[in-house]
Design a protein around this motif. Structure first.
Motif, short mmCIF file in Angstrom:
data_model
loop_
_atom_site.label_atom_id
_atom_site.label_comp_id
_atom_site.label_asym_id
_atom_site.label_seq_id
_atom_site.Cartn_x
_atom_site.Cartn_y
_atom_site.Cartn_z
N CYS A 151 0.82 -1.21 0.00
CA CYS A 151 0.00 0.00 0.00
C CYS A 151 0.86 1.26 0.00
O CYS A 151 0.50 2.27 -0.61
CB CYS A 151 -0.96 0.00 1.18
N GLN A 205 0.86 3.78 -3.01
CA GLN A 205 0.48 5.16 -2.70
C GLN A 205 1.49 6.15 -3.25
O GLN A 205 1.13 7.25 -3.67
CB GLN A 205 0.33 5.33 -1.19
N ALA A 264 0.59 6.46 -6.90
CA ALA A 264 -0.65 7.22 -7.07
C ALA A 264 -0.46 8.69 -6.72
O ALA A 264 -1.00 9.57 -7.41
CB ALA A 264 -1.75 6.61 -6.19
N ASP A 265 0.29 8.98 -5.66
CA ASP A 265 0.52 10.38 -5.27
C ASP A 265 1.26 11.15 -6.36
O ASP A 265 0.90 12.29 -6.68
CB ASP A 265 1.31 10.44 -3.95
N ASN A 267 -5.12 6.70 -12.25
CA ASN A 267 -5.03 8.11 -11.89
C ASN A 267 -5.20 9.01 -13.11
O ASN A 267 -5.62 10.16 -12.98
CB ASN A 267 -3.66 8.39 -11.24
N TYR A 321 -6.69 4.36 -5.13
CA TYR A 321 -5.69 5.32 -4.66
C TYR A 321 -6.00 6.72 -5.17
O TYR A 321 -5.79 7.72 -4.47
CB TYR A 321 -4.30 4.87 -5.09
N ASN A 323 -7.16 9.87 -2.75
CA ASN A 323 -6.56 11.20 -2.80
C ASN A 323 -7.59 12.29 -3.03
O ASN A 323 -7.33 13.46 -2.73
CB ASN A 323 -5.49 11.26 -3.90
#
Length: 297
Positions: free
Chosen positions: A139, A143, A146-147, A260, A215, A219
Motif C-alpha cells: 500500500c 500510494q 498514485a501520489d 489516476n 488510490y 486522494n
C-alpha cells in the motif's frame, strides 16, 4: 439499443484507458520532471545539477518494478509450483496407488473431484491470504505511485479529514476486497457452464478496477461507500478497464497510473450492478460484532 451501445462504448473506453496506462508508466517520470523544471523556471528557482554524479532512478517506474516483482513473482511462482508440480505429483501418486488393483477408472473418478477441491483449498488458504498481505505490504509503494501521478495531473491530494478515519477506511477496504475475491471464487464454482466463468470474470474485472482507482479516489477524499457505488453505477467502463488486468495478471501494478490518469465515462449508468452489496453487508456484520462489541464493553 441505445443502452447497449452505451455499455459497449463504456467498456471499450475502459479497455483503451487500461492499455494506455501500460505504456504511460514508462514516460510519466520524464513528464513529471519536465513539469517540475518548468515550474522552477517560472519561479526563478533553477537548481544547478552539474555536480550530481549519479542520476536518480525514476520514482514511479522504480516503484512499479518493485511492486511487479514482489506481487508477480510471488503469485506466479506459487501458482506455477502448485499447478505444475504439486497437482501433477498428487495425481501421479493417486494413479500409482489405484494401479495395483487395476482400478484406473476409479482413480480418474476420484481425481475428477479431488482436483477442484484442492484448487479451491489452495486459492482459499494461500492465494486469498497472499492477496491481503500484498495489499497491506504494497500500500505504501502503490500510494507513492498514485501520489506522484495525482500531483502531476491534478495537484495536491485531498485526503480524508482524520488519521483514524483513513486507517479505518483502509482496513474496511481490505476486508471488502478479500470478501469480494471469495465471492468471485464462489461464482466460478457455480454449476452453470460458461455463465459461471463470465460471472467470475466480471467480479475480477471490477475488483481490479477498484484496486487501481482506489488510490486516486482516496486522494480525492472519497470514502469507501462512494467508491463502491461509483463502480456499481458505471460497471461497463470498469469491467472494460479491469479486463486486460484480469487476463494479464502478471502485471498487477501498471494500471495504478492509468487509474489516476483515466477519465471514466459516466454514460452507461442506467443498470447498476450491486455486486458489492453482499460483501459490504457481511463486512458490516463482522465489524459490528467484533469492533463494535469491544467498544460497547
Amino acid at each position: 439499443m441505445e443502452h447497449i451501445k452505451d455499455v459497449l462504448s463504456a467498456a471499450s473506453r475502459g479497455i483503451l484507458d487500461s492499455l494506455r496506462g501500460f505504456f504511460l508508466i514508462f514516460t510519466l517520470d520524464r513528464e513529471i520532471e519536465l513539469q517540475r523544471s518548468l515550474k522552477r523556471e517560472t519561479k526563478n528557482k533553477i537548481i544547478r545539477r552539474a555536480q550530481m554524479t549519479t542520476p536518480k532512478e525514476p520514482r514511479i517506474l522504480h516503484r512499479t518494478l518493485q511492486c511487479s516483482l514482489l506481487n508477480g513473482g510471488v503469485f506466479c511462482l506459487s501458482i506455477f509450483a502448485f499447478n505444475g508440480i504439486v497437482l501433477p505429483l498428487i495425481e501421479a501418486l493417486l494413479t500409482f496407488s489405484f494401479s495395483f488393483g487395476g482400478q484406473l477408472n476409479a482413480a480418474q473418478w476420484v481425481w475428477s473431484w479431488t482436483s477442484p477441491v484442492l484448487s479451491a483449498t489452495f486459492s482459499t488458504l494461500w492465494i486469498l491470504p497472499l492477496f491481503v498481505l500484498s495489499k497491506f505490504v504494497n500500500c505504501f509503494w502503490f500510494q507513492d505511485i498514485a501520489d506522484a501521478a495525482y500531483k502531476y495531473s491534478r495537484g495536491r491530494p485531498q485526503l480524508l479529514p482524520s488519521i483514524s478515519k483513513m486507517i479505518a477506511d483502509m482496513l474496511f477496504s481490505m476486508v471488502i476486497q478479500a470478501l469480494f475475491l471469495v465471492q468471485a471464487m464462489v461464482m466460478g464454482l457455480l454449476p452453470i457452464a460458461v455463465f459461471n466463468g463470465l460471472l467470475s470474470m466480471l467480479h475480477m474485472c471490477l475488483l481490479y478496477s477498484l484496486y487501481s482507482f482506489e488510490y486516486r479516489w482516496f486522494n480525492e477524499g472519497w470514502e469507501l461507500p462512494k467508491r463502491l457505488t461509483h463502480i456499481e453505477n458505471h460497471w461497463p467502463y470498469f469491467f472494460g478497464f479491469g479486463l486486460p488486468l484480469a487476463i494479464l495478471t502478471s502485471i498487477p501494478s501498471s494500471t495504478l497510473v492509468s487509474g489516476n490518469e483515466a477519465r471514466p465515462t459516466t454514460k452507461a449508468n442506467n443498470y447498476p450492478l450491486r455486486l458489492f452489496s453482499p460483501v459490504v453487508a457481511l463486512a458490516n456484520t463482522i465489524f459490528n460484532r467484533t469492533i463494535g462489541r469491544s467498544r460497547s464493553t
